[in-house]
Design an enzyme around this catalytic site. Structure first.
Site, PDB file in Angstrom:
ATOM      1  N   GLU A  24       0.820  -1.223   0.000  1.00  0.00           N
ATOM      2  CA  GLU A  24       0.000   0.000   0.000  1.00  0.00           C
ATOM      3  C   GLU A  24       0.848   1.264   0.000  1.00  0.00           C
ATOM      4  OE1 GLU A  24      -3.370   0.203  -0.169  1.00  0.00           O
ATOM      5  OE2 GLU A  24      -3.356  -1.972  -0.397  1.00  0.00           O
ATOM      6  N   GLU A  65      -5.711   2.866   8.272  1.00  0.00           N
ATOM      7  CA  GLU A  65      -5.234   2.400   6.961  1.00  0.00           C
ATOM      8  C   GLU A  65      -5.047   0.881   6.979  1.00  0.00           C
ATOM      9  OE1 GLU A  65      -4.944   4.324   4.206  1.00  0.00           O
ATOM     10  OE2 GLU A  65      -4.483   2.486   3.110  1.00  0.00           O
ATOM     11  N   GLU A  72     -10.136  -4.408   2.304  1.00  0.00           N
ATOM     12  CA  GLU A  72      -9.975  -4.509   0.838  1.00  0.00           C
ATOM     13  C   GLU A  72      -9.444  -5.880   0.439  1.00  0.00           C
ATOM     14  OE1 GLU A  72      -8.763   0.094  -0.309  1.00  0.00           O
ATOM     15  OE2 GLU A  72      -7.302  -1.514  -0.557  1.00  0.00           O
ATOM     16  N   GLU A  81     -15.699 -10.097  -8.085  1.00  0.00           N
ATOM     17  CA  GLU A  81     -16.573  -9.414  -9.048  1.00  0.00           C
ATOM     18  C   GLU A  81     -17.045  -8.084  -8.463  1.00  0.00           C
ATOM     19  OE1 GLU A  81     -17.630 -12.458  -7.693  1.00  0.00           O
ATOM     20  OE2 GLU A  81     -16.391 -13.566  -9.108  1.00  0.00           O
ATOM     21  N   ARG A  82     -17.490  -7.195  -9.346  1.00  0.00           N
ATOM     22  CA  ARG A  82     -17.980  -5.898  -8.874  1.00  0.00           C
ATOM     23  C   ARG A  82     -19.373  -6.063  -8.255  1.00  0.00           C
ATOM     24  NH1 ARG A  82     -14.562  -2.143 -10.102  1.00  0.00           N
ATOM     25  NH2 ARG A  82     -15.914  -0.408  -9.575  1.00  0.00           N
ATOM     26  N   HIS A  83     -19.611  -5.312  -7.185  1.00  0.00           N
ATOM     27  CA  HIS A  83     -20.928  -5.325  -6.531  1.00  0.00           C
ATOM     28  C   HIS A  83     -21.082  -4.034  -5.748  1.00  0.00           C
ATOM     29  CE1 HIS A  83     -24.339  -6.445  -4.071  1.00  0.00           C
ATOM     30  NE2 HIS A  83     -24.522  -7.498  -4.852  1.00  0.00           N
ATOM     31  N   LYS A  90     -16.034  -0.533   0.739  1.00  0.00           N
ATOM     32  CA  LYS A  90     -14.690   0.018   0.501  1.00  0.00           C
ATOM     33  C   LYS A  90     -14.702   1.540   0.613  1.00  0.00           C
ATOM     34  CE  LYS A  90     -12.461  -3.462  -2.365  1.00  0.00           C
ATOM     35  NZ  LYS A  90     -11.695  -3.660  -3.603  1.00  0.00           N
ATOM     36  N   ASP A  91     -15.769   2.172   0.083  1.00  0.00           N
ATOM     37  CA  ASP A  91     -15.844   3.639   0.146  1.00  0.00           C
ATOM     38  C   ASP A  91     -15.950   4.104   1.603  1.00  0.00           C
ATOM     39  OD1 ASP A  91     -15.686   3.664  -2.566  1.00  0.00           O
ATOM     40  OD2 ASP A  91     -17.751   4.301  -2.951  1.00  0.00           O
TER      41      ASP A  91
HETATM   42  N1  LIG Z   1     -15.603  -5.214  -6.282  1.00  0.00           N
HETATM   43  C1  LIG Z   1     -15.959  -3.928  -6.394  1.00  0.00           C
HETATM   44  N2  LIG Z   1     -17.241  -3.602  -6.686  1.00  0.00           N
HETATM   45  C2  LIG Z   1     -17.621  -2.304  -6.787  1.00  0.00           C
HETATM   46  N3  LIG Z   1     -16.790  -1.252  -6.610  1.00  0.00           N
HETATM   47  C3  LIG Z   1     -15.503  -1.506  -6.310  1.00  0.00           C
HETATM   48  C4  LIG Z   1     -15.020  -2.859  -6.201  1.00  0.00           C
HETATM   49  N4  LIG Z   1     -13.685  -2.804  -5.890  1.00  0.00           N
HETATM   50  C5  LIG Z   1     -13.385  -1.501  -5.831  1.00  0.00           C
HETATM   51  N5  LIG Z   1     -14.445  -0.713  -6.075  1.00  0.00           N
HETATM   52  C6  LIG Z   1     -14.476   0.760  -6.069  1.00  0.00           C
HETATM   53  O1  LIG Z   1     -13.174   1.230  -6.389  1.00  0.00           O
HETATM   54  C7  LIG Z   1     -12.640   1.980  -5.292  1.00  0.00           C
HETATM   55  C8  LIG Z   1     -11.161   1.678  -5.141  1.00  0.00           C
HETATM   56  O2  LIG Z   1     -11.044   0.331  -4.737  1.00  0.00           O
HETATM   57  P1  LIG Z   1      -9.639  -0.404  -4.595  1.00  0.00           P
HETATM   58  O3  LIG Z   1      -9.856  -1.743  -4.028  1.00  0.00           O
HETATM   59  O4  LIG Z   1      -8.920  -0.296  -5.897  1.00  0.00           O
HETATM   60  O5  LIG Z   1      -8.969   0.513  -3.507  1.00  0.00           O
HETATM   61  P2  LIG Z   1      -7.604   1.290  -3.655  1.00  0.00           P
HETATM   62  O6  LIG Z   1      -7.725   2.293  -4.754  1.00  0.00           O
HETATM   63  O7  LIG Z   1      -6.547   0.261  -3.698  1.00  0.00           O
HETATM   64  O8  LIG Z   1      -7.662   2.062  -2.268  1.00  0.00           O
HETATM   65  P3  LIG Z   1      -6.432   2.307  -1.286  1.00  0.00           P
HETATM   66  O9  LIG Z   1      -5.638   3.387  -1.946  1.00  0.00           O
HETATM   67  O10 LIG Z   1      -7.110   2.706   0.013  1.00  0.00           O
HETATM   68  O11 LIG Z   1      -5.715   0.989  -1.172  1.00  0.00           O
HETATM   69  C9  LIG Z   1     -13.479   1.556  -4.066  1.00  0.00           C
HETATM   70  O12 LIG Z   1     -13.489   2.579  -3.049  1.00  0.00           O
HETATM   71  C10 LIG Z   1     -14.841   1.326  -4.690  1.00  0.00           C
HETATM   72  O13 LIG Z   1     -15.534   2.569  -4.895  1.00  0.00           O
END
Ligand SMILES: Nc1ncnc2c1ncn2[C@@H]1O[C@H](COP(=O)(O)OP(=O)(O)OP(=O)(O)O)[C@@H](O)[C@H]1O
Length: 118
Positions: A24, A65, A72, A81-83, A90-91
């Site tokens: 990270e 963090e 995550e 998969e996306r959901h 995550k948000d």
């Molecule tokens: N499986 C999923 N389904 C729907 N939306 C998702 C999915 N995975 C990620 N997202 C969206 O993408 C965003 C970023 O997710 P990701 O897992 O890439 O985090 P990241 O950019 O690595 O965050 P960080 O910098 O905190 O590690 C999430 O906050 C969410 O809005």
């Protein structure tokens, strides 16, 4: 696997921190920011209360963090998969890190005003 010896549990916790450091970029940045805050504290030697406030804030950002990374990692593994539910989870976790980071920046700004105005 429950109730292992303390040094084993300590090892697991350190493994988690090392793994977050490797994967990270945000965690690495927050660790460097924490070192910067400690350097400024060591330079200015403020009252102990400022050390306590700022170290608590840095610790909370780093811990948030790590929770965010844990969530995550688990979600990506369990549901690649996306959901919408994953997006919201995550948000929310990212929102928690953001809130604590902004609060920490505010406390650090208050410290800078206090230390450089006296
Ligand atoms: N499986 C999923 N389904 C729907 N939306 C998702 C999915 N995975 C990620 N997202 C969206 O993408 C965003 C970023 O997710 P990701 O897992 O890439 O985090 P990241 O950019 O690595 O965050 P960080 O910098 O905190 O590690 C999430 O906050 C969410 O809005």
């Amino acid at each position: 696997m429950k109730n292992q010896r303390f040094h084993h549990r300590l090892g697991f916790a350190i493994d988690g921190i090392v793994s977050a450091w490797r994967s990270e970029a945000s965690f690495r940045l927050q660790c460097l920011a924490t070192l910067g805050v400690i350097a400024v504290l060591a330079w200015r030697q403020p009252p102990m209360m400022w050390w306590a406030f700022l170290l608590i804030m840095c610790g909370m950002v780093l811990a948030a963090e790590l929770f965010n990374t844990a969530l995550e990692t688990a979600l990506d593994h369990l549901h690649p998969e996306r959901h919408d539910a994953i997006r919201i989870a995550k948000d929310c976790a990212a929102g928690a890190v953001l809130l604590l980071s902004v609060t920490a920046a505010g406390v650090f700004a208050a410290f800078l005003v206090d230390t450089f105005s006296s």
